[in-house]
Scaffold this motif. Structure first.
Motif, PDB file in Angstrom:
ATOM      1  N   GLN A  52      57.404  43.040  43.144  1.00  0.00           N
ATOM      2  CA  GLN A  52      56.045  42.777  42.663  1.00  0.00           C
ATOM      3  C   GLN A  52      54.999  42.845  43.770  1.00  0.00           C
ATOM      4  O   GLN A  52      53.901  43.354  43.565  1.00  0.00           O
ATOM      5  CB  GLN A  52      55.975  41.404  42.001  1.00  0.00           C
ATOM      6  N   TYR A  53      55.321  42.300  44.949  1.00  0.00           N
ATOM      7  CA  TYR A  53      54.302  42.109  45.975  1.00  0.00           C
ATOM      8  C   TYR A  53      54.546  42.891  47.263  1.00  0.00           C
ATOM      9  O   TYR A  53      53.740  42.831  48.181  1.00  0.00           O
ATOM     10  CB  TYR A  53      54.150  40.612  46.289  1.00  0.00           C
ATOM     11  N   ARG A  60      52.063  32.891  35.852  1.00  0.00           N
ATOM     12  CA  ARG A  60      51.672  34.209  36.368  1.00  0.00           C
ATOM     13  C   ARG A  60      51.406  34.177  37.864  1.00  0.00           C
ATOM     14  O   ARG A  60      51.611  35.155  38.550  1.00  0.00           O
ATOM     15  CB  ARG A  60      50.418  34.718  35.656  1.00  0.00           C
ATOM     16  N   ASP A  61      50.892  33.079  38.367  1.00  0.00           N
ATOM     17  CA  ASP A  61      50.549  32.961  39.783  1.00  0.00           C
ATOM     18  C   ASP A  61      51.810  32.810  40.627  1.00  0.00           C
ATOM     19  O   ASP A  61      52.866  32.446  40.118  1.00  0.00           O
ATOM     20  CB  ASP A  61      49.621  31.774  40.012  1.00  0.00           C
ATOM     21  N   LYS A  95      46.706  35.540  39.622  1.00  0.00           N
ATOM     22  CA  LYS A  95      46.530  36.590  38.615  1.00  0.00           C
ATOM     23  C   LYS A  95      45.410  36.171  37.685  1.00  0.00           C
ATOM     24  O   LYS A  95      45.336  35.035  37.252  1.00  0.00           O
ATOM     25  CB  LYS A  95      47.825  36.805  37.848  1.00  0.00           C
ATOM     26  N   GLN A  96      44.539  37.120  37.387  1.00  0.00           N
ATOM     27  CA  GLN A  96      43.338  36.812  36.615  1.00  0.00           C
ATOM     28  C   GLN A  96      43.252  37.650  35.354  1.00  0.00           C
ATOM     29  O   GLN A  96      43.919  38.670  35.236  1.00  0.00           O
ATOM     30  CB  GLN A  96      42.105  37.050  37.497  1.00  0.00           C
ATOM     31  N   GLY A 115      46.499  39.657  33.346  1.00  0.00           N
ATOM     32  CA  GLY A 115      47.020  39.381  34.680  1.00  0.00           C
ATOM     33  C   GLY A 115      47.070  40.612  35.562  1.00  0.00           C
ATOM     34  O   GLY A 115      47.652  40.589  36.646  1.00  0.00           O
ATOM     35  N   LYS A 148      44.559  42.031  37.075  1.00  0.00           N
ATOM     36  CA  LYS A 148      43.707  41.767  38.229  1.00  0.00           C
ATOM     37  C   LYS A 148      44.280  40.570  38.977  1.00  0.00           C
ATOM     38  O   LYS A 148      44.684  39.586  38.369  1.00  0.00           O
ATOM     39  CB  LYS A 148      42.285  41.465  37.762  1.00  0.00           C
ATOM     40  N   ALA A 149      44.310  40.653  40.310  1.00  0.00           N
ATOM     41  CA  ALA A 149      44.882  39.560  41.097  1.00  0.00           C
ATOM     42  C   ALA A 149      44.084  39.361  42.379  1.00  0.00           C
ATOM     43  O   ALA A 149      43.569  40.313  42.959  1.00  0.00           O
ATOM     44  CB  ALA A 149      46.338  39.842  41.430  1.00  0.00           C
TER      45      ALA A 149
END
Length: 143
Positions: free
Chosen positions: A22-23, A41-42, A56-57, A61, A63-64
């Motif tokens: 993911q990151y 989600r965060d 995550k926004q 989600g 947008k982060a």
């Protein structure tokens, strides 16, 4: 139980493979994930260089926002262990917000708190961050 803890604000450990998937694209050269935790989600990802907070926004989600605390800026760590019934464990980290870590007498500090489920073994995380804070204090005060 994991979902209940997530709604209660507790971090759940996630495998390094899943975190890398993911990151990984957001890691710097030479940076490696050591462990990480998810909250619905965060996420909070620990690497050999920093702690990354992923917020995550939006509804999907997609947008982060990524925020970093560099490991060399951590100067204090507190732990609160879980109680017998429903309490959670917490780790509070104090870090220097200043880029130049000199003895100026005008340092700006920041704090962040992590909550973990009662059954989570918080001692290794506390020891790691505490030893890091002690080494940082010695390095900073030696200047």
């Amino acid at each position: 139980m994991g979902l209940f803890n997530a709604f209660a604000g507790n971090l759940q450990q996630v495998s390094n493979d899943q975190l890398m998937q993911q990151y990984g694209p957001f890691l710097f050269s030479g940076e490696q994930i050591t462990n990480g935790y998810q909250l619905i989600r965060d996420a909070v990802v620990f690497t050999n260089m920093r702690i990354i907070f992923i917020d995550k926004q939006g509804a999907t989600g997609a947008k982060a926002r990524y925020k970093t605390i560099h490991l060399d800026s951590i100067v204090d760590v507190e732990v609160e262990t879980a109680g017998a019934i429903a309490d959670d464990s917490e780790i509070n980290i104090t870090y220097l917000k200043d880029v130049y870590q000199r003895k100026t007498g005008a340092e700006t500090l920041g704090e962040v708190t992590f909550e973990f489920p009662r059954k989570f073994d918080i001692a290794p995380v506390y020891r790691y961050l505490g030893e890091l804070a002690m080494a940082n204090r010695q390095r900073i005060n030696a200047k």
